[in-house]
Write a protein that holds these residues in place. Structure first.
Motif, PDB file in Angstrom:
ATOM      1  N   GLY A  91       0.811  -1.210   0.000  1.00 41.75           N
ATOM      2  CA  GLY A  91       0.000   0.000   0.000  1.00 41.75           C
ATOM      3  C   GLY A  91       0.841   1.256   0.000  1.00 41.75           C
ATOM      4  O   GLY A  91       0.546   2.226  -0.723  1.00 41.75           O
ATOM      5  N   TYR A  92       1.917   1.275   0.798  1.00 44.83           N
ATOM      6  CA  TYR A  92       2.826   2.427   0.780  1.00 44.83           C
ATOM      7  C   TYR A  92       3.394   2.634  -0.626  1.00 44.83           C
ATOM      8  O   TYR A  92       3.501   3.763  -1.107  1.00 44.83           O
ATOM      9  CB  TYR A  92       3.976   2.198   1.771  1.00 44.83           C
ATOM     10  CG  TYR A  92       3.596   2.325   3.225  1.00 44.83           C
ATOM     11  CD1 TYR A  92       2.606   3.205   3.636  1.00 44.83           C
ATOM     12  CD2 TYR A  92       4.257   1.561   4.199  1.00 44.83           C
ATOM     13  CE1 TYR A  92       2.268   3.311   4.982  1.00 44.83           C
ATOM     14  CE2 TYR A  92       3.926   1.664   5.541  1.00 44.83           C
ATOM     15  CZ  TYR A  92       2.919   2.543   5.921  1.00 44.83           C
ATOM     16  OH  TYR A  92       2.586   2.656   7.254  1.00 44.83           O
ATOM     17  N   ALA A  93       3.754   1.539  -1.279  1.00 48.48           N
ATOM     18  CA  ALA A  93       4.345   1.644  -2.618  1.00 48.48           C
ATOM     19  C   ALA A  93       3.331   2.192  -3.625  1.00 48.48           C
ATOM     20  O   ALA A  93       3.681   3.011  -4.487  1.00 48.48           O
ATOM     21  CB  ALA A  93       4.858   0.272  -3.064  1.00 48.48           C
ATOM     22  N   VAL A  94       2.087   1.763  -3.518  1.00 50.81           N
ATOM     23  CA  VAL A  94       1.058   2.238  -4.446  1.00 50.81           C
ATOM     24  C   VAL A  94       0.760   3.720  -4.214  1.00 50.81           C
ATOM     25  O   VAL A  94       0.635   4.500  -5.172  1.00 50.81           O
ATOM     26  CB  VAL A  94      -0.223   1.385  -4.304  1.00 50.81           C
ATOM     27  CG1 VAL A  94      -1.373   2.021  -5.074  1.00 50.81           C
ATOM     28  CG2 VAL A  94       0.024  -0.029  -4.813  1.00 50.81           C
TER      29      VAL A  94
ATOM     30  N   LEU B   7     -10.140   4.275  -1.056  1.00 51.83           N
ATOM     31  CA  LEU B   7      -9.292   3.214  -0.534  1.00 51.83           C
ATOM     32  C   LEU B   7      -9.927   2.577   0.700  1.00 51.83           C
ATOM     33  O   LEU B   7      -9.980   1.340   0.829  1.00 51.83           O
ATOM     34  CB  LEU B   7      -7.916   3.768  -0.189  1.00 51.83           C
ATOM     35  CG  LEU B   7      -6.909   2.795   0.431  1.00 51.83           C
ATOM     36  CD1 LEU B   7      -6.614   1.636  -0.510  1.00 51.83           C
ATOM     37  CD2 LEU B   7      -5.625   3.523   0.808  1.00 51.83           C
ATOM     38  N   VAL B   8     -10.441   3.404   1.593  1.00 52.54           N
ATOM     39  CA  VAL B   8     -11.109   2.876   2.783  1.00 52.54           C
ATOM     40  C   VAL B   8     -12.349   2.074   2.387  1.00 52.54           C
ATOM     41  O   VAL B   8     -12.614   0.989   2.928  1.00 52.54           O
ATOM     42  CB  VAL B   8     -11.480   4.013   3.753  1.00 52.54           C
ATOM     43  CG1 VAL B   8     -12.297   3.478   4.921  1.00 52.54           C
ATOM     44  CG2 VAL B   8     -10.228   4.708   4.266  1.00 52.54           C
ATOM     45  N   SER B   9     -13.108   2.604   1.424  1.00 51.65           N
ATOM     46  CA  SER B   9     -14.297   1.891   0.957  1.00 51.65           C
ATOM     47  C   SER B   9     -13.933   0.513   0.418  1.00 51.65           C
ATOM     48  O   SER B   9     -14.588  -0.492   0.735  1.00 51.65           O
ATOM     49  CB  SER B   9     -15.008   2.713  -0.121  1.00 51.65           C
ATOM     50  OG  SER B   9     -16.091   1.998  -0.677  1.00 51.65           O
TER      51      SER B   9
ATOM     52  N   LEU C 115     -12.931  -1.809   3.316  1.00 51.53           N
ATOM     53  CA  LEU C 115     -14.050  -2.294   4.120  1.00 51.53           C
ATOM     54  C   LEU C 115     -14.884  -3.324   3.363  1.00 51.53           C
ATOM     55  O   LEU C 115     -15.445  -4.248   3.951  1.00 51.53           O
ATOM     56  CB  LEU C 115     -14.938  -1.119   4.539  1.00 51.53           C
ATOM     57  CG  LEU C 115     -14.312  -0.117   5.511  1.00 51.53           C
ATOM     58  CD1 LEU C 115     -15.260   1.058   5.735  1.00 51.53           C
ATOM     59  CD2 LEU C 115     -13.974  -0.774   6.835  1.00 51.53           C
ATOM     60  N   GLY C 116     -14.992  -3.135   2.042  1.00 45.57           N
ATOM     61  CA  GLY C 116     -15.737  -4.101   1.234  1.00 45.57           C
ATOM     62  C   GLY C 116     -17.197  -4.210   1.608  1.00 45.57           C
ATOM     63  O   GLY C 116     -17.794  -5.296   1.513  1.00 45.57           O
ATOM     64  N   VAL C 117     -17.814  -3.093   1.995  1.00 51.98           N
ATOM     65  CA  VAL C 117     -19.209  -3.117   2.431  1.00 51.98           C
ATOM     66  C   VAL C 117     -20.142  -3.213   1.229  1.00 51.98           C
ATOM     67  O   VAL C 117     -19.939  -2.560   0.198  1.00 51.98           O
ATOM     68  CB  VAL C 117     -19.528  -1.840   3.252  1.00 51.98           C
ATOM     69  CG1 VAL C 117     -21.029  -1.705   3.500  1.00 51.98           C
ATOM     70  CG2 VAL C 117     -18.781  -1.886   4.571  1.00 51.98           C
TER      71      VAL C 117
ATOM     72  N   ALA D 279     -20.280   7.066  -0.198  1.00 53.34           N
ATOM     73  CA  ALA D 279     -20.360   8.258   0.643  1.00 53.34           C
ATOM     74  C   ALA D 279     -19.051   8.549   1.361  1.00 53.34           C
ATOM     75  O   ALA D 279     -18.805   9.693   1.766  1.00 53.34           O
ATOM     76  CB  ALA D 279     -21.489   8.104   1.660  1.00 53.34           C
ATOM     77  N   LEU D 280     -18.193   7.543   1.523  1.00 52.74           N
ATOM     78  CA  LEU D 280     -16.941   7.760   2.236  1.00 52.74           C
ATOM     79  C   LEU D 280     -16.069   8.794   1.546  1.00 52.74           C
ATOM     80  O   LEU D 280     -15.512   9.692   2.186  1.00 52.74           O
ATOM     81  CB  LEU D 280     -16.178   6.441   2.373  1.00 52.74           C
ATOM     82  CG  LEU D 280     -16.517   5.580   3.597  1.00 52.74           C
ATOM     83  CD1 LEU D 280     -15.784   4.249   3.514  1.00 52.74           C
ATOM     84  CD2 LEU D 280     -16.148   6.305   4.882  1.00 52.74           C
ATOM     85  N   LYS D 281     -15.904   8.667   0.216  1.00 49.04           N
ATOM     86  CA  LYS D 281     -15.026   9.621  -0.462  1.00 49.04           C
ATOM     87  C   LYS D 281     -15.623  11.025  -0.429  1.00 49.04           C
ATOM     88  O   LYS D 281     -14.890  12.015  -0.344  1.00 49.04           O
ATOM     89  CB  LYS D 281     -14.734   9.170  -1.896  1.00 49.04           C
ATOM     90  CG  LYS D 281     -15.938   9.040  -2.810  1.00 49.04           C
ATOM     91  CD  LYS D 281     -15.509   8.456  -4.146  1.00 49.04           C
ATOM     92  CE  LYS D 281     -16.691   8.107  -5.021  1.00 49.04           C
ATOM     93  NZ  LYS D 281     -16.281   7.375  -6.231  1.00 49.04           N
ATOM     94  N   LEU D 282     -16.945  11.126  -0.482  1.00 48.83           N
ATOM     95  CA  LEU D 282     -17.580  12.429  -0.369  1.00 48.83           C
ATOM     96  C   LEU D 282     -17.340  13.022   1.022  1.00 48.83           C
ATOM     97  O   LEU D 282     -17.060  14.222   1.168  1.00 48.83           O
ATOM     98  CB  LEU D 282     -19.081  12.280  -0.650  1.00 48.83           C
ATOM     99  CG  LEU D 282     -19.892  13.535  -0.919  1.00 48.83           C
ATOM    100  CD1 LEU D 282     -19.314  14.344  -2.060  1.00 48.83           C
ATOM    101  CD2 LEU D 282     -21.335  13.159  -1.210  1.00 48.83           C
TER     102      LEU D 282
END
Length: 473
Positions: free
Chosen positions: A10-13, A93-95, A98-100, A355-358
């Motif tokens: 993830g750091y590399a990306v 990325l968080v979304s 989480l894979g919701v 909604a997370l990115k918003l």
């Protein structure tokens, strides 16, 4: 990939993305390679054994990135902007992590409730009519695009126009949608998907000076259809048409829709973001007449695709038109009637945690940060338009209330088309074109957060220089 491997990769990306943004201005805006170049360079089958992320990133550098059209480039002036930003990427990325699956409140309570609040935040930010807030009968939802919002609005409008029976067996009635000749192609597609047939959309004439819908032409079209036994179902008015950002006169159109009982959907996909600035809210005059409204934060509001904000004045009508509840989706929360199940507000069943990115974007930039971004684009467009107007070889084609400038060479279509080709071939900028009143017209759309005055000035210098060469021939 265990959590520690994910952390390292993830750091590399993230580093790769940051380096990409840093070097964007040095890259050609579009790829110069012929079709098939990437496909020919890829292996014919996946690897037998897994490869490290470093190998994938190396191929991103050598194979993928050089053959992209760079929508985040400071010299990208084509179509409309499709912005992203650091906080938006982090929210996505968080979304993904989480894979919701947010189809029901029960499958993602925070996913649903954050979306409801974010749409209320946006409604307040744009000063939308109170009827669109979740505190009343209305409310908002995130669709993938304005195209889907138009389709949903069309389906709900048909449900209302047909008394809930418009697609039942034995009900043989014809329905019609209306939009200006400058309305988006998604309106025709929505009519096709909804089964209205090839003549399901009646195009309405525009004022040649403004390119905005003529209310008297709309009235005439509705009356003619009613006389022929056709049921007027929906009018799609536009704030910021694709070709020229024309603004349809909502007060007059809304009054006509109210008179004939026709659903009014307002498509502000690109230009709706401008209403974060109080001085630009005049473009929304008459919105109180609308039954539904949408705009795309993924165009001009620093939120990565896909994110269309769609509101309805009466969510009950929407749910009645779209809900299908099989046994395997039944649950106590839904049965209680106390929650929103956003599966009933869209065509697909499944949905991501958009909604997370918003939320990340709104919190990172704040109201004033978003206003500064919009005002910067408008100011750059004004400066560019002034330079066009000061050069007798060019002419402005339409008003430019936002950050799109439409212009052409007075020498005619062939010269204007040649101008576009030459400037885009430099790789420094990219513009697109349209036709206005049948004449070839160049479009310069500003919106990238990386675009500054030096980039719009460079675009003008390239255009002026190419015009000199073309007109000398």
């Amino acid at each position: 990939m265990d959590p520690e491997e994910f952390r390292r990769a993830g750091y590399a990306v993230v580093d790769w993305i940051a380096d990409y943004w840093t070097t964007l201005g040095e890259r050609p805006v579009t790829s110069q390679d012929p079709p098939g170049t990437v496909a020919a360079a890829l292996p014919t089958a996946p690897p037998t054994y897994g490869e490290p992320v470093d190998a994938v990133l190396a191929d991103l550098d050598s194979l993928i990135a050089p053959r992209l059209t760079h929508w985040q480039h400071p010299g990208w002036f084509g179509y409309f902007p499709a912005n992203t930003s650091g906080p938006s990427v982090l929210g996505d990325l968080v979304s993904s992590g989480l894979g919701v699956q947010g189809m029901l409140w029960a499958t993602g309570p925070a996913c649903t409730e954050l979306e409801t609040v974010m749409l209320d935040w946006l409604a307040g930010l744009l000063d939308l009519p109170e009827k669109f807030r979740s505190t009343g009968r209305g409310g908002g939802v995130i669709q993938d695009s304005a195209s889907s919002a138009t389709l949903v609005a069309t389906l709900v409008a048909l449900h209302r126009a047909g008394g809930g029976r418009w697609r039942q067996a034995g009900v043989d009635r014809r329905y019609r949608a209306y939009t200006s000749t400058q309305g988006h192609s998604s309106i025709d597609k929505a009519a096709r998907i909804a089964g209205l047939g090839s003549d399901g959309v009646r195009p309405v004439e525009v004022d040649p000076a403004t390119q905005a819908m003529r209310p008297e032409a709309l009235r005439a079209a509705i009356e003619a259809d009613r006389a022929a036994g056709v049921v007027p179902a929906i009018v799609v008015a536009t704030i910021g048409t694709t070709s020229t950002t024309a603004i349809d006169p909502l007060p007059e159109i809304g009054a006509i829709c109210a008179e004939y009982g026709v659903w009014l959907h307002v498509d502000a996909a690109y230009a709706g973001a401008a209403a974060v600035c109080p001085e630009l809210r005049w473009t929304h005059a008459g919105l109180a007449h609308a039954d539904s409204y949408c705009f795309d934060p993924h165009k001009w509001l620093l939120t990565g695709f896909d994110c269309d904000a769609f509101w309805v004045a009466d969510s009950g009508e929407l749910i009645e038109a779209l809900t299908v509840l099989p046994e395997y989706l039944r649950n106590a929360a839904t049965e209680s009637g106390a929650v929103i199940d956003y599966r009933d507000w869209q065509v697909p069943l499944g949905r991501r945690f958009r909604a997370l990115k918003l939320w990340f974007v709104l919190r990172w930039y704040g109201v004033e940060g978003l206003r500064a971004h919009i005002r910067s684009g408008v100011a750059l467009a004004d400066r560019f338009a002034d330079r066009v107007a000061a050069d007798a070889r060019f002419e402005l084609v339409a008003p430019h209330p936002f950050s799109l400038v439409c212009f052409r060479l007075r020498a005619g279509d062939e010269a204007s088309a040649e101008l576009l080709a030459r400037v885009n071939a430099t790789g420094r900028v990219h513009l697109t074109h349209t036709r206005v009143e049948g004449r070839y017209t160049l479009r310069l759309a500003i919106g990238s957060p990386q675009t500054r005055q030096e980039h719009t000035d460079e675009a003008w210098d390239l255009l002026a220089s190419a015009a000199t060469e073309i007109l000398a021939c």
